[in-house]
Motif scaffolding. Sequence first.
Motif, PDB file in Angstrom:
ATOM      1  N   HIS A 197      -3.072  91.909  -2.532  1.00 35.88           N
ATOM      2  CA  HIS A 197      -2.769  90.970  -3.617  1.00 35.88           C
ATOM      3  C   HIS A 197      -1.322  90.495  -3.517  1.00 35.88           C
ATOM      4  O   HIS A 197      -0.387  91.268  -3.710  1.00 35.88           O
ATOM      5  CB  HIS A 197      -3.012  91.649  -4.971  1.00 35.88           C
ATOM      6  CG  HIS A 197      -2.852  90.731  -6.152  1.00 35.88           C
ATOM      7  ND1 HIS A 197      -3.826  90.580  -7.115  1.00 35.88           N
ATOM      8  CD2 HIS A 197      -1.836  89.920  -6.531  1.00 35.88           C
ATOM      9  CE1 HIS A 197      -3.411  89.721  -8.033  1.00 35.88           C
ATOM     10  NE2 HIS A 197      -2.191  89.303  -7.686  1.00 35.88           N
ATOM     11  N   GLN A 255     -13.737  85.492 -14.667  1.00 40.30           N
ATOM     12  CA  GLN A 255     -13.220  86.840 -14.827  1.00 40.30           C
ATOM     13  C   GLN A 255     -14.056  87.618 -15.845  1.00 40.30           C
ATOM     14  O   GLN A 255     -14.292  88.819 -15.689  1.00 40.30           O
ATOM     15  CB  GLN A 255     -11.752  86.799 -15.276  1.00 40.30           C
ATOM     16  CG  GLN A 255     -11.027  88.123 -15.167  1.00 40.30           C
ATOM     17  CD  GLN A 255     -10.835  88.578 -13.732  1.00 40.30           C
ATOM     18  OE1 GLN A 255     -10.676  87.763 -12.835  1.00 40.30           O
ATOM     19  NE2 GLN A 255     -10.857  89.886 -13.511  1.00 40.30           N
ATOM     20  N   SER A 295     -10.211  95.897 -11.845  1.00 42.08           N
ATOM     21  CA  SER A 295     -10.491  94.527 -12.296  1.00 42.08           C
ATOM     22  C   SER A 295      -9.664  94.199 -13.533  1.00 42.08           C
ATOM     23  O   SER A 295      -9.551  95.016 -14.442  1.00 42.08           O
ATOM     24  CB  SER A 295     -11.984  94.364 -12.640  1.00 42.08           C
ATOM     25  OG  SER A 295     -12.778  94.529 -11.496  1.00 42.08           O
ATOM     26  N   ALA A 296      -9.125  92.994 -13.537  1.00 42.12           N
ATOM     27  CA  ALA A 296      -8.282  92.584 -14.659  1.00 42.12           C
ATOM     28  C   ALA A 296      -9.125  92.211 -15.874  1.00 42.12           C
ATOM     29  O   ALA A 296     -10.278  91.776 -15.764  1.00 42.12           O
ATOM     30  CB  ALA A 296      -7.417  91.395 -14.267  1.00 42.12           C
ATOM     31  N   TRP A 328     -16.108  91.170 -15.472  1.00 40.76           N
ATOM     32  CA  TRP A 328     -15.929  92.242 -16.453  1.00 40.76           C
ATOM     33  C   TRP A 328     -17.267  92.676 -17.057  1.00 40.76           C
ATOM     34  O   TRP A 328     -17.597  93.864 -17.081  1.00 40.76           O
ATOM     35  CB  TRP A 328     -14.984  91.780 -17.559  1.00 40.76           C
ATOM     36  CG  TRP A 328     -14.789  92.800 -18.642  1.00 40.76           C
ATOM     37  CD1 TRP A 328     -15.587  93.005 -19.731  1.00 40.76           C
ATOM     38  CD2 TRP A 328     -13.763  93.788 -18.697  1.00 40.76           C
ATOM     39  NE1 TRP A 328     -15.114  94.056 -20.477  1.00 40.76           N
ATOM     40  CE2 TRP A 328     -13.992  94.557 -19.871  1.00 40.76           C
ATOM     41  CE3 TRP A 328     -12.668  94.082 -17.896  1.00 40.76           C
ATOM     42  CZ2 TRP A 328     -13.157  95.602 -20.239  1.00 40.76           C
ATOM     43  CZ3 TRP A 328     -11.835  95.130 -18.267  1.00 40.76           C
ATOM     44  CH2 TRP A 328     -12.083  95.884 -19.422  1.00 40.76           C
ATOM     45  N   SER A 371      -5.606  88.196 -16.254  1.00 39.43           N
ATOM     46  CA  SER A 371      -5.548  88.272 -14.801  1.00 39.43           C
ATOM     47  C   SER A 371      -4.486  87.337 -14.254  1.00 39.43           C
ATOM     48  O   SER A 371      -4.390  86.170 -14.657  1.00 39.43           O
ATOM     49  CB  SER A 371      -6.906  87.892 -14.200  1.00 39.43           C
ATOM     50  OG  SER A 371      -6.829  87.791 -12.797  1.00 39.43           O
ATOM     51  N   ARG A 372      -3.715  87.812 -13.303  1.00 39.86           N
ATOM     52  CA  ARG A 372      -2.745  86.948 -12.628  1.00 39.86           C
ATOM     53  C   ARG A 372      -3.440  85.867 -11.803  1.00 39.86           C
ATOM     54  O   ARG A 372      -2.828  84.848 -11.477  1.00 39.86           O
ATOM     55  CB  ARG A 372      -1.821  87.794 -11.745  1.00 39.86           C
ATOM     56  CG  ARG A 372      -0.953  88.782 -12.522  1.00 39.86           C
ATOM     57  CD  ARG A 372      -0.162  89.692 -11.583  1.00 39.86           C
ATOM     58  NE  ARG A 372       0.886  88.982 -10.883  1.00 39.86           N
ATOM     59  CZ  ARG A 372       2.155  88.910 -11.298  1.00 39.86           C
ATOM     60  NH1 ARG A 372       2.533  89.502 -12.421  1.00 39.86           N
ATOM     61  NH2 ARG A 372       3.057  88.259 -10.573  1.00 39.86           N
ATOM     62  N   HIS A 373      -4.705  86.073 -11.502  1.00 34.50           N
ATOM     63  CA  HIS A 373      -5.460  85.052 -10.775  1.00 34.50           C
ATOM     64  C   HIS A 373      -5.734  83.825 -11.642  1.00 34.50           C
ATOM     65  O   HIS A 373      -6.184  82.799 -11.123  1.00 34.50           O
ATOM     66  CB  HIS A 373      -6.784  85.638 -10.272  1.00 34.50           C
ATOM     67  CG  HIS A 373      -6.642  86.476  -9.039  1.00 34.50           C
ATOM     68  ND1 HIS A 373      -6.357  85.944  -7.802  1.00 34.50           N
ATOM     69  CD2 HIS A 373      -6.722  87.813  -8.857  1.00 34.50           C
ATOM     70  CE1 HIS A 373      -6.298  86.922  -6.903  1.00 34.50           C
ATOM     71  NE2 HIS A 373      -6.511  88.059  -7.522  1.00 34.50           N
ATOM     72  N   HIS A 374      -5.479  83.904 -12.928  1.00 37.04           N
ATOM     73  CA  HIS A 374      -5.629  82.732 -13.797  1.00 37.04           C
ATOM     74  C   HIS A 374      -4.545  81.693 -13.535  1.00 37.04           C
ATOM     75  O   HIS A 374      -4.681  80.539 -13.954  1.00 37.04           O
ATOM     76  CB  HIS A 374      -5.543  83.138 -15.270  1.00 37.04           C
ATOM     77  CG  HIS A 374      -6.710  83.936 -15.769  1.00 37.04           C
ATOM     78  ND1 HIS A 374      -7.978  83.836 -15.242  1.00 37.04           N
ATOM     79  CD2 HIS A 374      -6.799  84.854 -16.776  1.00 37.04           C
ATOM     80  CE1 HIS A 374      -8.790  84.653 -15.886  1.00 37.04           C
ATOM     81  NE2 HIS A 374      -8.107  85.275 -16.818  1.00 37.04           N
ATOM     82  N   TYR A 430      -1.080  96.746 -18.228  1.00 43.64           N
ATOM     83  CA  TYR A 430      -1.722  96.043 -17.125  1.00 43.64           C
ATOM     84  C   TYR A 430      -1.185  94.636 -16.868  1.00 43.64           C
ATOM     85  O   TYR A 430      -1.398  94.086 -15.781  1.00 43.64           O
ATOM     86  CB  TYR A 430      -3.233  95.967 -17.356  1.00 43.64           C
ATOM     87  CG  TYR A 430      -3.906  97.307 -17.243  1.00 43.64           C
ATOM     88  CD1 TYR A 430      -4.138  97.898 -16.007  1.00 43.64           C
ATOM     89  CD2 TYR A 430      -4.307  98.010 -18.385  1.00 43.64           C
ATOM     90  CE1 TYR A 430      -4.749  99.134 -15.896  1.00 43.64           C
ATOM     91  CE2 TYR A 430      -4.926  99.251 -18.285  1.00 43.64           C
ATOM     92  CZ  TYR A 430      -5.136  99.809 -17.041  1.00 43.64           C
ATOM     93  OH  TYR A 430      -5.735 101.033 -16.936  1.00 43.64           O
TER      94      TYR A 430
END
Length: 229
Positions: A175, A62, A102-103, A66, A108-111, A220
Motif C-alpha cells: 500500500h 468499500q 479492510s478499512a 465490509w 479508507s485512504r483508497h477513497h 485506523y
Amino acid sequence: MAQLTNLQYPALYGLDESHLVPLGQFLLTARTLTAFNKMQQHALSDGIDVQICSAYRNFERQMAIWNGKALGKRTLLDINNQPIDHSRLTDEQLVDAILCWSALPGASRHHWGTDIDVFDGNNISKADLKLISDEYVDNGPCAQLASWLNQHAKEHGFYLPYQANKSGVSPEPWHLSYFPESSQFLSQYQPDSLRQLLSQAEITLQSALLKKLDTLVDHYVFFVANTPE
C-alpha cells in the motif's frame, strides 16, 4: 450511492470522484498519476514492473467489501493470514477482525485517489496475487519490489502509511500513498461527517461501529506513519 447534503468534503469519504483522472481501469488524482508514472519508469530501469492492483474505491464498493466479510460471504483473515470463522465472534470482535485488513467504509485512504496497492508484474499476475505479507518478504514474488520501494518510493513522493508499530492498520508493504496530497486529505478529515454517513448507510454491524466510532477513527484513520522516511 449514500449522500449527505451537508457534507463539506465528500471526496474524503468516497462520495465524489470528480477530482480524479483515469489510468486504464483505475482512478487517481492527476498529481498521483504523474508521480506514479515517473516511479514506474524508474523501477523499470531497475528491472521491476510496478503495477497497480487497486486504486480509488468509492464508498459503496468499500461497504460491499465490509458487508461481505461481516456476513461471512468473503474470507476473513486474522493477523497471520489464517481464516477466521465469523460466526464465532461477537459483533465487537467481528468489527476488530474486519479492520485488521479492510478499512471501514468512509474511512479508507483508497477513497482519496492518492493511495494505491501495487505488485511486481514481472513475478506474479494480478489474478494470482493474494495481497498477503508472505508475497512481499523473503522469496515472495514481490519481495524485490518491497525492497525497492523502501529505498526509492520517497523519491517520488510515495510512502508506506501502514507500518509495524506506526499504524493502527496491520503493515501493508503493497500500500503506497502519495504523501503531498494524502497528508492534506487526512488533515481535513472529519469524524463527525463519518458518523452521519454511517448512520444513514445500509452497513452491517452499524450499532457496534457507531458505539466506538471515535476510537476506531483515532486508531485506523489518524494513527498512520507520519512522513516518508
